[in-house]
Scaffold this active site. Structure first.
Site, PDB file in Angstrom:
ATOM      1  N   HIS A 149       0.490   9.372  35.409  1.00  0.00           N
ATOM      2  CA  HIS A 149      -0.688   8.529  35.187  1.00  0.00           C
ATOM      3  C   HIS A 149      -1.886   9.410  34.826  1.00  0.00           C
ATOM      4  O   HIS A 149      -2.096  10.460  35.450  1.00  0.00           O
ATOM      5  CB  HIS A 149      -1.011   7.740  36.460  1.00  0.00           C
ATOM      6  CG  HIS A 149      -2.292   6.961  36.367  1.00  0.00           C
ATOM      7  ND1 HIS A 149      -2.388   5.775  35.667  1.00  0.00           N
ATOM      8  CD2 HIS A 149      -3.528   7.210  36.868  1.00  0.00           C
ATOM      9  CE1 HIS A 149      -3.627   5.329  35.755  1.00  0.00           C
ATOM     10  NE2 HIS A 149      -4.345   6.180  36.488  1.00  0.00           N
TER      11      HIS A 149
ATOM     12  N   LYS B 145       5.329  10.627   6.162  1.00  0.00           N
ATOM     13  CA  LYS B 145       4.713  10.758   7.490  1.00  0.00           C
ATOM     14  C   LYS B 145       3.488  11.663   7.437  1.00  0.00           C
ATOM     15  O   LYS B 145       2.532  11.473   8.195  1.00  0.00           O
ATOM     16  CB  LYS B 145       5.716  11.292   8.504  1.00  0.00           C
ATOM     17  CG  LYS B 145       6.959  10.429   8.678  1.00  0.00           C
ATOM     18  CD  LYS B 145       6.650   8.950   8.760  1.00  0.00           C
ATOM     19  CE  LYS B 145       7.890   8.092   8.650  1.00  0.00           C
ATOM     20  NZ  LYS B 145       8.346   7.854   7.271  1.00  0.00           N
TER      21      LYS B 145
ATOM     22  N   ALA C 102      17.794   8.310   8.930  1.00  0.00           N
ATOM     23  CA  ALA C 102      18.100   9.743   8.927  1.00  0.00           C
ATOM     24  C   ALA C 102      18.771  10.164  10.228  1.00  0.00           C
ATOM     25  O   ALA C 102      19.723  10.952  10.220  1.00  0.00           O
ATOM     26  CB  ALA C 102      16.817  10.545   8.705  1.00  0.00           C
TER      27      ALA C 102
ATOM     28  N   VAL D  62      10.203  -1.715   6.087  1.00  0.00           N
ATOM     29  CA  VAL D  62       9.629  -0.485   6.632  1.00  0.00           C
ATOM     30  C   VAL D  62       8.920   0.329   5.558  1.00  0.00           C
ATOM     31  O   VAL D  62       7.752   0.721   5.713  1.00  0.00           O
ATOM     32  CB  VAL D  62      10.720   0.369   7.297  1.00  0.00           C
ATOM     33  CG1 VAL D  62      10.142   1.701   7.769  1.00  0.00           C
ATOM     34  CG2 VAL D  62      11.351  -0.377   8.464  1.00  0.00           C
TER      35      VAL D  62
ATOM     36  N   LEU E 220       5.657  -1.376   4.081  1.00  0.00           N
ATOM     37  CA  LEU E 220       4.525  -1.450   5.005  1.00  0.00           C
ATOM     38  C   LEU E 220       3.974  -0.074   5.344  1.00  0.00           C
ATOM     39  O   LEU E 220       2.771   0.088   5.542  1.00  0.00           O
ATOM     40  CB  LEU E 220       4.926  -2.203   6.273  1.00  0.00           C
ATOM     41  CG  LEU E 220       5.318  -3.671   6.057  1.00  0.00           C
ATOM     42  CD1 LEU E 220       5.663  -4.336   7.373  1.00  0.00           C
ATOM     43  CD2 LEU E 220       4.220  -4.445   5.337  1.00  0.00           C
TER      44      LEU E 220
ATOM     45  N   GLY F 277      23.634  10.327   0.508  1.00  0.00           N
ATOM     46  CA  GLY F 277      22.464   9.504   0.785  1.00  0.00           C
ATOM     47  C   GLY F 277      22.347   8.255  -0.061  1.00  0.00           C
ATOM     48  O   GLY F 277      23.351   7.649  -0.460  1.00  0.00           O
TER      49      GLY F 277
ATOM     50  N   THR G 198      16.578  13.234   0.096  1.00  0.00           N
ATOM     51  CA  THR G 198      15.439  12.328  -0.056  1.00  0.00           C
ATOM     52  C   THR G 198      14.492  12.441   1.128  1.00  0.00           C
ATOM     53  O   THR G 198      13.271  12.485   0.960  1.00  0.00           O
ATOM     54  CB  THR G 198      15.942  10.876  -0.183  1.00  0.00           C
ATOM     55  OG1 THR G 198      16.683  10.737  -1.402  1.00  0.00           O
ATOM     56  CG2 THR G 198      14.774   9.896  -0.203  1.00  0.00           C
ATOM     57  N   CYS G 199      15.035  12.510   2.337  1.00  0.00           N
ATOM     58  CA  CYS G 199      14.215  12.491   3.553  1.00  0.00           C
ATOM     59  C   CYS G 199      13.154  13.582   3.550  1.00  0.00           C
ATOM     60  O   CYS G 199      11.965  13.312   3.707  1.00  0.00           O
ATOM     61  CB  CYS G 199      15.112  12.634   4.778  1.00  0.00           C
ATOM     62  SG  CYS G 199      14.210  12.677   6.336  1.00  0.00           S
TER      63      CYS G 199
ATOM     64  N   GLY H 275       8.090  -6.246  -1.166  1.00  0.00           N
ATOM     65  CA  GLY H 275       8.972  -5.891  -0.068  1.00  0.00           C
ATOM     66  C   GLY H 275       8.197  -5.647   1.203  1.00  0.00           C
ATOM     67  O   GLY H 275       7.367  -4.733   1.266  1.00  0.00           O
TER      68      GLY H 275
END
EC number: 1.8.1.4
Length: 472
Positions: A451, A55, A327, A189, A192, A148, A45-46, A186
């Site tokens: 920095h 992503k 995952a 994660v 959204l 999974g 699935t991932c 829902g």
């Protein structure tokens, strides 16, 4: 139908992150390994319909949103136009590169791939049925169940998923046009993240969530601030709402819900409804009951501390066992189990498994939340630092959010770190390494950070936990 047989040291059922990583590590350690996968491509699935494609869309849609809302402030004049087919094409190319990469790693490590539905005939034997009905038996010393999870749906409600108008997360990554309106059932994660994709591209998104907060298990302060940011981005929320019905309508679909604590029902309609209420272990057709493998009440495979089931030679990892459905958690379990099978001492520290929400800004967390520490009666200190006071954040126009450290009040040992901000998913790794070595906030604060970087906010929050931050 024909039947053949082959022998291995290890047969892994499932080629998702847990399965393929376990197989590769085991092969690297000298075991003869086969992997059984029901899909025509590897990665589970991932890689195919979950983490990786979502992503790709999150990044592309974030760039589109920034072109609309931020580029002008940076002195860049553009008139962005959405080309959804090309964006979806980018997603598909990303998926192909990743699944092809797993296939390459299997060849490199001399792992035998077997395409078909795997079923445990008994300890030491996996029967694989191909699409054409041909069967073969894989004889092996050890079997790993790494199959999974699947879309869970809404408990007690028969949702008429047609994957066009009423969709699951599996198909929310493949809508062929941007809906004018979308209801996401829902507020976790998945909901959204995918809601963010379509909101950025122009949909009016309403989230209906049973709990009174988004991202249920996340730190409460982070959840509250994150929701406020999403509202500014155009999200609408119905929290504390129990969904009682979802049905098709002439223009799309309707969701009926009522206050979880009692009250009058309300119905909202949208062009598309996304049901994102979690996932459940995928164990159908594996022959676990017949093989005598014990399951718990949640449908997960029961294991001991070494991933062993109650049947000798059968192991399980990833989403089919207890723990967070992540995952990277599955990957770590795969590595640990492979090492154990090879006679080594594999181990997973479940207290240091980060969680990330890949929205904009991102949300990342590792260790305990403030609510958990209060419940346990732990004396703790809090150190926080806002990205509004971070020079790099100002330069990038990414000043939303903050870093939060939770430390033991007596020892300064870090108990939890929570980041709401740009690139939080990358920055949480620093906190994870610190916690893996039992470090303190002072350890991190006294480590020189380049920095200007966003990671300086992490250092400043660490300073705030045991002393005072410098830049606020």
């Amino acid at each position: 139908m024909s039947e053949t047989a082959s022998s291995f040291d290890l047969v892994v059922i499932g080629s998702g992150p847990g399965g393929y990583v376990c197989a590769i590590k085991a092969a690297q350690l000298g075991l003869k390994v086969a992997v059984v996968e029901k899909r025509s491509t590897f990665g589970g699935t991932c890689l195919n319909i979950g983490c990786i494609p979502s992503k790709a869309l999150l990044h592309a849609s974030e760039m589109y949103a920034e072109a609309h809302h931020s580029f002008a402030d940076l002195g860049i004049k553009v008139a962005p136009e959405l080309d959804l087919p090309t964006m979806l094409g980018h997603k598909d190319k990303t998926v192909k590169a990743n699944v092809d990469g797993v296939a390459f790693l299997f060849r490199k490590n001399k792992i035998t791939p077997v395409t078909g539905m795997g079923r445990i005939a008994k300890a030491g034997e996996v029967e694989v049925t191909a699409e054409d009905g041909a069967k073969q038996t894989l004889r092996t010393k050890s079997i790993v169940i790494a199959t999974g999870s699947a879309v869970a749906g809404i408990p007690g409600l028969d949702v008429p998923l047609d994957e066009t108008t009423i969709v699951s997360s599996d198909n929310a990554i493949a809508l062929q046009k941007v809906p004018a309106t979308m209801i996401v059932v829902g507020g976790g994660v998945i909901g959204l993240e995918l809601g963010s994709v379509w909101s950025r591209l122009g949909a009016r998104v309403t989230v209906v969530e049973y709990l009174d907060k988004v991202l249920g298990p996340m730190d409460g302060e982070v959840s509250t601030q994150f929701q406020k940011i999403l509202v500014k981005q155009g999200f609408h929320f119905k929290l504390g709402a129990k969904v009682t019905n979802i049905e098709r309508t002439g223009a799309g679909a309707a969701v009926t819900f009522e206050p979880a604590k009692g009250g009058e029902a309300e119905t909202l309609e949208a062009e598309v409804v996304l049901v994102a209420t979690g996932r459940k272990p995928f164990t159908a057709g594996l022959g676990l009951e017949e093989a005598g493998v014990a399951m718990d009440r949640a449908g997960r495979v029961e294991i001991d501390a070494h991933y062993r089931t109650n049947v000798e030679g059968i192991y399980a990892i990833g989403d089919v066992v207890k723990g967070p459905m992540l995952a990277h958690k599955a990957e770590d379990e795969g590595i640990a189990l492979a090492e154990q099978l090879a006679g080594q001492a594999g181990h997973v520290n479940y207290g240091v498994i980060p969680s990330v929400v890949y929205t904009s800004p991102e949300v990342a967390s590792v260790g305990h939340t403030e609510e958990e520490l209060k419940t346990k009666g732990v004396e703790y200190r809090v150190g926080k630092f806002p990205f509004t006071a971070n020079g790099r954040g100002r330069a990038m126009l990414h000043t939303d959010g903050f870093v939060k450290f939770l430390t033991d009040a007596k020892t300064d040992r870090v108990l939890g770190v929570h980041i709401l901000g740009h690139s939080a998913g990358d920055m949480i790794a620093e906190a994870s390494v610190l916690m893996e070595f039992g470090g303190s906030a002072e350890d991190l604060a006294r480590t020189c950070h380049a920095h200007p970087t966003l990671s300086e906010a992490v250092r400043e929050a660490a300073f705030a936990a045991f002393a005072k931050p410098i830049h606020v």
